[in-house]
Design an enzyme around this catalytic site. Structure first.
Site, mmCIF file in Angstrom:
data_model
loop_
_atom_site.group_PDB
_atom_site.id
_atom_site.type_symbol
_atom_site.label_atom_id
_atom_site.label_comp_id
_atom_site.label_asym_id
_atom_site.label_seq_id
_atom_site.Cartn_x
_atom_site.Cartn_y
_atom_site.Cartn_z
ATOM 1 N N GLU A 95 -9.864 -6.456 5.526
ATOM 2 C CA GLU A 95 -10.599 -7.328 6.749
ATOM 3 C C GLU A 95 -10.705 -8.928 6.536
ATOM 4 O OE1 GLU A 95 -14.088 -4.867 6.544
ATOM 5 O OE2 GLU A 95 -12.849 -2.991 7.069
ATOM 6 N N GLY A 169 -12.197 3.315 7.221
ATOM 7 C CA GLY A 169 -12.941 3.484 8.187
ATOM 8 C C GLY A 169 -12.392 4.684 9.281
HETATM 9 C C1 PEP Z 1 -13.699 -0.414 2.765
HETATM 10 O O1 PEP Z 1 -13.937 -1.301 3.721
HETATM 11 O O2 PEP Z 1 -13.559 -0.989 1.710
HETATM 12 C C2 PEP Z 1 -13.835 0.993 2.797
HETATM 13 C C3 PEP Z 1 -13.315 1.975 1.821
HETATM 14 O O3 PEP Z 1 -14.487 1.362 3.831
HETATM 15 P P1 PEP Z 1 -14.540 3.032 4.311
HETATM 16 O O4 PEP Z 1 -15.026 3.841 3.018
HETATM 17 O O5 PEP Z 1 -15.625 3.006 5.471
HETATM 18 O O6 PEP Z 1 -13.299 3.584 4.793
#
Ligand code: PEP
Length: 247
Positions: A95, A169
């Site tokens: 991100e 996500g």
């Molecule tokens: C992350 O953002 O590092 C992540 C692994 O998110 P999620 O577990 O929600 O997929």
């Protein structure tokens, strides 16, 4: 072997009311043998760190600047994270790479700054869905690894998180065989670069839709030394269940 490492990334979630959730997590995980780290928003870091005083849980930042101090409005240095109580920092999360255009060279500078300050850098790498569809995942991860991880890193200063972008996500995860193929590849690259001892001591985390329901099978995968958890780290009961699976 170092203990397994389970890192929760709260991202841009959480205010003072979430401290109760963290207290609950500390209570549920009091006997955990793996190392547990929660990376809250910077606004909560110091308060969370105080909540964890006297427990085995540690805190971390979600990003840091590559400089120590200076005219960088809105940024936080690794030394400042340490000062607030953090022992770890995530760098190069997908991100950050996509929202802020961070390059692997910048991620490497941040990891360097983190290690210099005395933090453990958790460097994230991972391919997009398009790259995996084209069969480029090892090439992409290999280049990111080479360019994002600073020289001289070892098991005390670095962990690498393999986070396929398409799994973050989304509720989707690679197969265990695909996770093992990637983690074997990352391990061999780390051994080539840092030697047998350091290359094996650097913990490799899997991240991307880790949930209580899949944590057990992921934790058993070869060369998986822990996990990085987003959504499921926000609730004490689900994060504690994942921690249990990594014991
Ligand atoms: C992350 O953002 O590092 C992540 C692994 O998110 P999620 O577990 O929600 O997929």
């Amino acid at each position: 072997m170092p203990p397994k490492l389970v890192v929760g990334n709260w991202k841009m979630h959480g205010g003072a009311e979430e401290l109760a959730e963290a207290r609950d997590l500390a209570r549920r995980s009091a006997d955990a043998k793996c190392q547990i780290v929660v990376c809250p928003p910077a606004t909560l870091l110091n308060r969370l760190d105080r909540e964890f005083e006297g427990t085995r849980l540690a805190t971390g930042g979600q990003d840091c600047h590559f400089g120590r101090t200076g005219a960088h409005t809105g940024d936080i240095s690794a030394a400042m994270l340490l000062d607030a109580g953090a022992r770890f920092v995530i760098v190069g999360h997908s991100e950050r790479r996509s929202d802020h255009g961070e390059t692997s060279a910048q991620v490497r500078s941040k990891a360097d700054a983190a290690i210099d300050a005395g933090l453990v850098a958790v460097v994230c790498i991972g391919e997009t869905e398009d790259e995996r569809d084209k069969g480029m995942e090892l090439e992409v991860a290999g280049t990111q690894l080479e360019e994002s991880v600073p020289g001289g890193a070892d098991g005390d200063s670095l962990a690498v998180a393999y986070e396929p972008v398409w799994a973050i996500g989304t509720g989707r995860t690679p197969s265990i065989a695909d996770i093992e193929a990637m983690h074997d590849f990352i391990r061999s690259r780390l051994i080539e670069r840092f030697g047998e001892t350091a290359g094996r001591a650097i913990r490799l985390l899997y991240g991307g839709s880790v949930k209580p329901g899949n944590a057990e099978s992921i934790s058993g995968a070869r060369n998986v030394d822990g996990c990085l958890v987003g959504g499921a780290s926000l609730t004490a009961s689900s994060f504690a269940a994942i921690i249990d699976a990594f014991e």
